[in-house]
Design a protein around this motif. Structure first.
Motif, PDB file in Angstrom:
ATOM      1  N   GLY A  79      13.195  12.517  -6.920  1.00 50.82           N
ATOM      2  CA  GLY A  79      12.781  13.867  -7.400  1.00 50.82           C
ATOM      3  C   GLY A  79      11.503  14.473  -7.514  1.00 50.82           C
ATOM      4  N   TYR A  80      10.372  13.497  -7.047  1.00 49.31           N
ATOM      5  CA  TYR A  80       9.093  13.932  -6.993  1.00 49.31           C
ATOM      6  C   TYR A  80       8.579  14.149  -5.512  1.00 49.31           C
ATOM      7  CZ  TYR A  80       9.057  11.360 -11.497  1.00 49.31           C
ATOM      8  OH  TYR A  80       9.346  10.829 -12.710  1.00 49.31           O
ATOM      9  N   SER A  81       7.802  15.327  -5.482  1.00 44.36           N
ATOM     10  CA  SER A  81       7.427  15.817  -4.074  1.00 44.36           C
ATOM     11  C   SER A  81       6.033  15.260  -3.773  1.00 44.36           C
ATOM     12  CB  SER A  81       7.421  17.230  -4.171  1.00 44.36           C
ATOM     13  OG  SER A  81       6.967  17.870  -3.088  1.00 44.36           O
ATOM     14  N   ALA A  82       6.078  14.184  -2.929  1.00 45.52           N
ATOM     15  CA  ALA A  82       4.610  13.919  -2.612  1.00 45.52           C
ATOM     16  C   ALA A  82       3.895  15.057  -1.655  1.00 45.52           C
ATOM     17  CB  ALA A  82       4.812  12.762  -1.475  1.00 45.52           C
ATOM     18  N   TYR A  83       4.623  15.847  -1.130  1.00 43.79           N
ATOM     19  CA  TYR A  83       3.879  17.209  -0.773  1.00 43.79           C
ATOM     20  C   TYR A  83       3.222  17.982  -1.650  1.00 43.79           C
ATOM     21  CZ  TYR A  83       3.384  21.695   1.718  1.00 43.79           C
ATOM     22  OH  TYR A  83       2.810  22.903   2.127  1.00 43.79           O
ATOM     23  N   GLN A  84       3.955  18.429  -2.816  1.00 40.62           N
ATOM     24  CA  GLN A  84       3.507  19.274  -4.029  1.00 40.62           C
ATOM     25  C   GLN A  84       2.252  18.325  -4.474  1.00 40.62           C
ATOM     26  OE1 GLN A  84       3.757  22.184  -4.278  1.00 40.62           O
ATOM     27  NE2 GLN A  84       5.590  22.253  -2.819  1.00 40.62           N
ATOM     28  N   VAL A  85       2.322  17.260  -4.519  1.00 33.42           N
ATOM     29  CA  VAL A  85       1.190  16.379  -5.017  1.00 33.42           C
ATOM     30  C   VAL A  85      -0.342  16.383  -4.464  1.00 33.42           C
ATOM     31  CG1 VAL A  85       0.384  13.891  -6.097  1.00 33.42           C
ATOM     32  CG2 VAL A  85       2.744  14.667  -6.670  1.00 33.42           C
ATOM     33  N   ILE A  86      -0.095  16.040  -3.228  1.00 33.77           N
ATOM     34  CA  ILE A  86      -1.093  16.004  -2.202  1.00 33.77           C
ATOM     35  C   ILE A  86      -1.739  17.545  -2.045  1.00 33.77           C
ATOM     36  CG2 ILE A  86      -1.681  15.770   0.326  1.00 33.77           C
ATOM     37  CD1 ILE A  86      -1.343  13.131  -1.444  1.00 33.77           C
ATOM     38  N   LYS A  87      -0.895  18.563  -2.127  1.00 33.64           N
ATOM     39  CA  LYS A  87      -1.133  19.876  -1.769  1.00 33.64           C
ATOM     40  C   LYS A  87      -2.091  20.279  -3.069  1.00 33.64           C
ATOM     41  CE  LYS A  87       0.598  24.763  -2.041  1.00 33.64           C
ATOM     42  NZ  LYS A  87       1.943  25.623  -1.975  1.00 33.64           N
ATOM     43  N   ALA A  88      -1.799  19.738  -4.446  1.00 34.63           N
ATOM     44  CA  ALA A  88      -2.424  20.360  -5.685  1.00 34.63           C
ATOM     45  C   ALA A  88      -3.721  19.420  -5.444  1.00 34.63           C
ATOM     46  CB  ALA A  88      -1.611  19.711  -6.802  1.00 34.63           C
ATOM     47  N   MET A 133      -6.039  10.387  -3.422  1.00 35.65           N
ATOM     48  CA  MET A 133      -6.255  10.659  -2.225  1.00 35.65           C
ATOM     49  C   MET A 133      -6.665   9.310  -1.573  1.00 35.65           C
ATOM     50  SD  MET A 133      -5.589  13.779  -1.960  1.00 35.65           S
ATOM     51  CE  MET A 133      -6.221  13.898  -0.154  1.00 35.65           C
ATOM     52  N   LYS A 134      -7.240   8.511  -2.106  1.00 35.23           N
ATOM     53  CA  LYS A 134      -7.472   6.973  -1.576  1.00 35.23           C
ATOM     54  C   LYS A 134      -6.131   6.516  -1.029  1.00 35.23           C
ATOM     55  CE  LYS A 134      -9.442   2.429  -2.273  1.00 35.23           C
ATOM     56  NZ  LYS A 134     -10.297   1.771  -3.475  1.00 35.23           N
ATOM     57  N   ASP A 153       0.857  -1.323   0.070  1.00 39.80           N
ATOM     58  CA  ASP A 153      -0.109   0.057   0.014  1.00 39.80           C
ATOM     59  C   ASP A 153       0.739   1.207   0.218  1.00 39.80           C
ATOM     60  OD1 ASP A 153      -2.236  -1.556  -0.008  1.00 39.80           O
ATOM     61  OD2 ASP A 153      -2.742  -1.204   2.081  1.00 39.80           O
ATOM     62  N   VAL A 154       1.964   1.298   0.649  1.00 41.40           N
ATOM     63  CA  VAL A 154       2.914   2.420   0.713  1.00 41.40           C
ATOM     64  C   VAL A 154       3.640   2.491  -0.689  1.00 41.40           C
ATOM     65  CG1 VAL A 154       5.020   3.172   1.724  1.00 41.40           C
ATOM     66  CG2 VAL A 154       3.278   2.381   3.205  1.00 41.40           C
ATOM     67  N   ILE A 155       3.899   1.331  -1.156  1.00 43.72           N
ATOM     68  CA  ILE A 155       4.363   1.378  -2.572  1.00 43.72           C
ATOM     69  C   ILE A 155       3.341   1.898  -3.727  1.00 43.72           C
ATOM     70  CG2 ILE A 155       5.290   0.090  -4.471  1.00 43.72           C
ATOM     71  CD1 ILE A 155       6.830  -1.553  -2.378  1.00 43.72           C
ATOM     72  N   HIS A 156       2.145   1.583  -3.252  1.00 42.28           N
ATOM     73  CA  HIS A 156       1.059   2.026  -4.146  1.00 42.28           C
ATOM     74  C   HIS A 156       0.871   3.569  -4.189  1.00 42.28           C
ATOM     75  CE1 HIS A 156      -2.714   2.425  -6.323  1.00 42.28           C
ATOM     76  NE2 HIS A 156      -3.265   2.856  -5.443  1.00 42.28           N
ATOM     77  N   PHE A 157       1.041   4.103  -2.966  1.00 45.04           N
ATOM     78  CA  PHE A 157       1.000   5.758  -2.836  1.00 45.04           C
ATOM     79  C   PHE A 157       2.098   6.395  -3.430  1.00 45.04           C
ATOM     80  CE2 PHE A 157       2.606   9.334  -0.074  1.00 45.04           C
ATOM     81  CZ  PHE A 157       1.692  10.322  -0.686  1.00 45.04           C
ATOM     82  N   PHE A 158       3.339   5.856  -3.406  1.00 42.00           N
ATOM     83  CA  PHE A 158       4.272   6.457  -3.928  1.00 42.00           C
ATOM     84  C   PHE A 158       4.192   6.381  -5.524  1.00 42.00           C
ATOM     85  CE2 PHE A 158       6.408   5.978  -0.003  1.00 42.00           C
ATOM     86  CZ  PHE A 158       6.739   7.303   0.404  1.00 42.00           C
ATOM     87  N   GLU A 159       3.730   5.173  -5.837  1.00 41.84           N
ATOM     88  CA  GLU A 159       3.522   5.049  -7.673  1.00 41.84           C
ATOM     89  C   GLU A 159       2.446   6.282  -7.875  1.00 41.84           C
ATOM     90  OE1 GLU A 159       2.445   0.840  -7.739  1.00 41.84           O
ATOM     91  OE2 GLU A 159       4.488   0.349  -8.230  1.00 41.84           O
ATOM     92  N   ALA A 160       1.462   6.244  -7.098  1.00 42.31           N
ATOM     93  CA  ALA A 160       0.415   7.610  -7.425  1.00 42.31           C
ATOM     94  C   ALA A 160       1.062   8.851  -7.559  1.00 42.31           C
ATOM     95  CB  ALA A 160      -0.732   7.378  -6.267  1.00 42.31           C
ATOM     96  N   VAL A 161       2.105   9.261  -6.745  1.00 40.34           N
ATOM     97  CA  VAL A 161       2.853  10.270  -6.641  1.00 40.34           C
ATOM     98  C   VAL A 161       3.649  10.240  -8.128  1.00 40.34           C
ATOM     99  CG1 VAL A 161       4.724  11.595  -5.868  1.00 40.34           C
ATOM    100  CG2 VAL A 161       3.079  10.665  -4.392  1.00 40.34           C
ATOM    101  N   GLU A 162       4.221   9.185  -8.397  1.00 38.54           N
ATOM    102  CA  GLU A 162       4.875   9.317  -9.701  1.00 38.54           C
ATOM    103  C   GLU A 162       4.025   9.531 -10.975  1.00 38.54           C
ATOM    104  OE1 GLU A 162       6.494   5.172  -9.776  1.00 38.54           O
ATOM    105  OE2 GLU A 162       8.286   5.857  -8.583  1.00 38.54           O
ATOM    106  N   ARG A 212      -4.753   5.842   2.977  1.00 36.22           N
ATOM    107  CA  ARG A 212      -4.100   4.503   3.421  1.00 36.22           C
ATOM    108  C   ARG A 212      -2.879   4.635   3.821  1.00 36.22           C
ATOM    109  NH1 ARG A 212      -3.852   0.405   6.035  1.00 36.22           N
ATOM    110  NH2 ARG A 212      -3.011  -1.535   5.263  1.00 36.22           N
ATOM    111  N   PHE A 213      -1.977   5.542   3.211  1.00 29.40           N
ATOM    112  CA  PHE A 213      -0.698   5.961   3.573  1.00 29.40           C
ATOM    113  C   PHE A 213      -0.716   6.424   4.956  1.00 29.40           C
ATOM    114  CE2 PHE A 213       2.864   8.855   3.837  1.00 29.40           C
ATOM    115  CZ  PHE A 213       3.877   8.039   3.668  1.00 29.40           C
ATOM    116  N   LYS A 214      -1.360   7.245   5.264  1.00 34.24           N
ATOM    117  CA  LYS A 214      -1.772   7.756   6.383  1.00 34.24           C
ATOM    118  C   LYS A 214      -2.160   6.962   7.535  1.00 34.24           C
ATOM    119  CE  LYS A 214      -0.964  11.218   7.532  1.00 34.24           C
ATOM    120  NZ  LYS A 214       0.392  11.762   8.243  1.00 34.24           N
ATOM    121  N   GLU A 215      -2.824   5.867   7.211  1.00 34.46           N
ATOM    122  CA  GLU A 215      -3.328   4.956   8.261  1.00 34.46           C
ATOM    123  C   GLU A 215      -1.950   4.066   8.441  1.00 34.46           C
ATOM    124  OE1 GLU A 215      -5.948   2.377   6.421  1.00 34.46           O
ATOM    125  OE2 GLU A 215      -7.590   3.807   6.290  1.00 34.46           O
ATOM    126  N   ILE A 216      -1.031   3.885   7.698  1.00 31.08           N
ATOM    127  CA  ILE A 216       0.232   3.048   8.062  1.00 31.08           C
ATOM    128  C   ILE A 216       1.349   4.018   8.627  1.00 31.08           C
ATOM    129  CG2 ILE A 216       2.116   1.815   6.804  1.00 31.08           C
ATOM    130  CD1 ILE A 216      -0.151   1.266   4.574  1.00 31.08           C
TER     131      ILE A 216
END
Length: 91
Positions: free
Chosen positions: A68-77, A40-41, A18-27, A45-49
């Motif tokens: 080089g990918y910012s999860a923060y910027q993706v979630i902010k967007a 966001m789904k 599930d964590v890998i899935h989150f990072f793949e979503a950021v990618e 799930r990442f935040k549950e873990i």
């Protein structure tokens, strides 16, 4: 890409996936596009873990340093986007 996803080896196999899935979503937000709801789904799930803010920052910073990918910027967007929107960022 030639990098590893940050993880804690105390997590279960399901949590690692599930964590890998989150990072793949950021990618995906950088490499093509992703629907806000899917992103966001994965983030929820990442935040549950990884419920702690400090731990979240450590993992996402480690991911950003290697990819080089910012999860923060993706979630902010995504949080600023309307429901049903596609999230797409440039590196």
């Amino acid at each position: 890409m030639e990098y590893q996803y940050p993880m804690d080896f105390e997590w279960s196999t399901e949590e690692i996936v599930d964590v890998i899935h989150f990072f793949e979503a950021v990618e995906k937000a950088y490499e093509s596009k992703i629907q806000k709801e899917e992103l966001m789904k994965a983030y929820r799930r990442f935040k549950e873990i990884v419920p702690g803010k400090a731990d979240e920052k450590n993992y996402t910073d480690e991911f950003q340093k290697s990819s080089g990918y910012s999860a923060y910027q993706v979630i902010k967007a995504a949080k600023n986007a309307e429901d049903g929107a596609w999230i797409q960022l440039k590196k």
